[in-house]
Design a protein around this motif. Structure first.
Motif, PDB file in Angstrom:
ATOM      1  N   SER A   1       0.874  -1.068  -0.044  1.00 19.88           N
ATOM      2  CA  SER A   1       0.054  -0.282   0.241  1.00 19.88           C
ATOM      3  C   SER A   1       0.491   1.305  -0.074  1.00 19.88           C
ATOM      4  CB  SER A   1      -0.838   0.021   1.339  1.00 19.88           C
ATOM      5  OG  SER A   1      -1.851  -0.907   1.208  1.00 19.88           O
ATOM      6  N   GLY A   2       2.185   1.117   0.208  1.00 23.37           N
ATOM      7  CA  GLY A   2       2.857   2.265   0.133  1.00 23.37           C
ATOM      8  C   GLY A   2       3.342   2.938  -1.227  1.00 23.37           C
ATOM      9  N   ASP A   3       3.512   4.236  -1.104  1.00 25.34           N
ATOM     10  CA  ASP A   3       3.787   4.608  -2.596  1.00 25.34           C
ATOM     11  C   ASP A   3       5.126   4.657  -2.890  1.00 25.34           C
ATOM     12  OD1 ASP A   3       1.463   6.376  -2.620  1.00 25.34           O
ATOM     13  OD2 ASP A   3       1.868   7.283  -1.116  1.00 25.34           O
ATOM     14  N   LEU A   4       6.062   4.416  -1.517  1.00 26.62           N
ATOM     15  CA  LEU A   4       7.351   4.111  -1.837  1.00 26.62           C
ATOM     16  C   LEU A   4       7.659   2.768  -0.700  1.00 26.62           C
ATOM     17  CD1 LEU A   4       9.130   7.519  -1.699  1.00 26.62           C
ATOM     18  CD2 LEU A   4       8.758   6.052  -3.816  1.00 26.62           C
ATOM     19  N   VAL A   5       8.292   1.791  -1.283  1.00 26.94           N
ATOM     20  CA  VAL A   5       8.518   0.671  -0.184  1.00 26.94           C
ATOM     21  C   VAL A   5       9.840   0.122  -0.239  1.00 26.94           C
ATOM     22  CG1 VAL A   5       7.594  -1.678   0.103  1.00 26.94           C
ATOM     23  CG2 VAL A   5       6.116   0.042  -1.074  1.00 26.94           C
TER      24      VAL A   5
ATOM     25  N   GLY B   1       9.144  -5.353  -9.270  1.00 26.81           N
ATOM     26  CA  GLY B   1       8.344  -4.113  -9.102  1.00 26.81           C
ATOM     27  C   GLY B   1       7.439  -4.050  -7.939  1.00 26.81           C
ATOM     28  N   LEU B   2       7.380  -5.280  -7.020  1.00 24.64           N
ATOM     29  CA  LEU B   2       6.791  -4.885  -5.801  1.00 24.64           C
ATOM     30  C   LEU B   2       7.170  -4.244  -4.998  1.00 24.64           C
ATOM     31  CD1 LEU B   2       6.376  -8.664  -5.471  1.00 24.64           C
ATOM     32  CD2 LEU B   2       4.573  -7.119  -6.019  1.00 24.64           C
ATOM     33  N   VAL B   3       8.429  -3.783  -4.796  1.00 25.00           N
ATOM     34  CA  VAL B   3       9.100  -2.804  -3.873  1.00 25.00           C
ATOM     35  C   VAL B   3      10.082  -1.946  -4.608  1.00 25.00           C
ATOM     36  CG1 VAL B   3       8.821  -4.571  -2.012  1.00 25.00           C
ATOM     37  CG2 VAL B   3      10.957  -4.425  -3.055  1.00 25.00           C
ATOM     38  N   SER B   4      10.194  -0.662  -4.008  1.00 23.76           N
ATOM     39  CA  SER B   4      11.201   0.198  -4.644  1.00 23.76           C
ATOM     40  C   SER B   4      12.532   0.060  -4.348  1.00 23.76           C
ATOM     41  CB  SER B   4      10.666   1.633  -3.842  1.00 23.76           C
ATOM     42  OG  SER B   4       9.435   1.829  -3.823  1.00 23.76           O
TER      43      SER B   4
END
Length: 262
Positions: A120-124, A179-182
């Motif tokens: 749910s984060g914009d950046l993870v 692409g799941l996390v930044s």
């Protein structure tokens, strides 16, 4: 500031940090924690001084899904899971609708309901020794927490089905490549990277960032013409903000702008 039993809420200047801290073990989600999440996010969403929300977990777990100790394997489970999922979904929706940027720090295992919260984060940011796992097939359940909405949008339908149906653990580097996390960082650098990202967005033109978040999210529901119209409206409205005036003045003077988030 309100005291909670299953989460911690801390404020540093314009950054609010929400830490999952359930006594159920490995931050497994309880009804109490879901309710406290809703209350905390509601409170923070109404605070204009909050320009970034950080969501992370305690110890070595982000969130490992629903607290299974409350399930009995009988007809009462349906009512319990319906209630728990509904309250979790209220919290997830609040995170997505929050104007302030949301930075998630996956500090350990994120599984089941924890996947929806984590994505749910914009950046993870994900610690290199952490894992993501869909997990629901292990107990014969379907996904919740927004996972079935977010996965195909982040990785594509085919890959999302692979993640959900095969239910294999996903390491940090693989999560980045999908692409799941930044970002994936060494555990020793995890907190520093989380602080760096949250400070970067909190110091930015957060009114414009909020509008940009909405444009990106809502683009899935529009055709090109509709999106172009929304972009026109958003950029025109942004000229009414103090941040625009500060940014323009700094541009003309070749200085770095000091944004205030309004």
């Amino acid at each position: 500031m309100t005291e909670y039993e299953t989460i911690q809420v801390d404020r540093t200047d314009s950054i609010a940090r929400l830490t999952l801290d359930s006594s159920s073990g490995l931050n497994s989600l309880t009804l109490q924690q879901a309710d406290e999440l809703i209350a905390a996010i509601t409170s923070l969403s109404g605070d204009q001084a909050v320009r970034c929300l950080v969501l992370t977990g305690t110890d070595d777990a982000f969130c490992t899904g629903a607290d299974l100790s409350s399930l009995d394997g009988d007809e009462r489970d349906e009512s319990h899971l319906r209630t728990l999922a509904s309250r979790l979904h209220d919290a997830v929706l609040q995170l997505h609708q929050l104007d302030a940027p949301v930075v998630v720090g996956i500090n350990g295992t994120a599984a089941g309901a924890g996947v929806g919260l984590a994505l749910s984060g914009d950046l993870v940011v994900m610690a290199a020794d952490s894992t993501l796992r869909f997990a629901y097939p292990q107990i014969g359940l379907t996904g919740d927490g927004g996972a079935t909405f977010l996965l195909p949008r982040l990785v594509g339908l085919r890959r999302a089905k692979e993640i959900a149906l095969l239910d294999e653990p996903i390491g940090a580097d693989h999560a980045v490549s999908l692409g799941l996390v930044s970002d994936a960082v060494d555990p020793d650098a995890f907190e520093d990277r989380l602080d760096e990202l949250s400070r970067t967005v909190a110091d930015g033109p957060t009114a414009a960032l909020a509008a940009t978040k909405r444009l990106l999210t809502e683009s899935f529901d529009r055709d090109l013409a509709g999106q172009l119209g929304a972009e026109t409206d958003a950029i025109a409205r942004a000229t009414r903000t103090e941040d625009y005036q500060r940014g323009l003045a700094a541009f003309d003077s070749d200085e770095d702008p000091e944004f205030v988030g309004r």
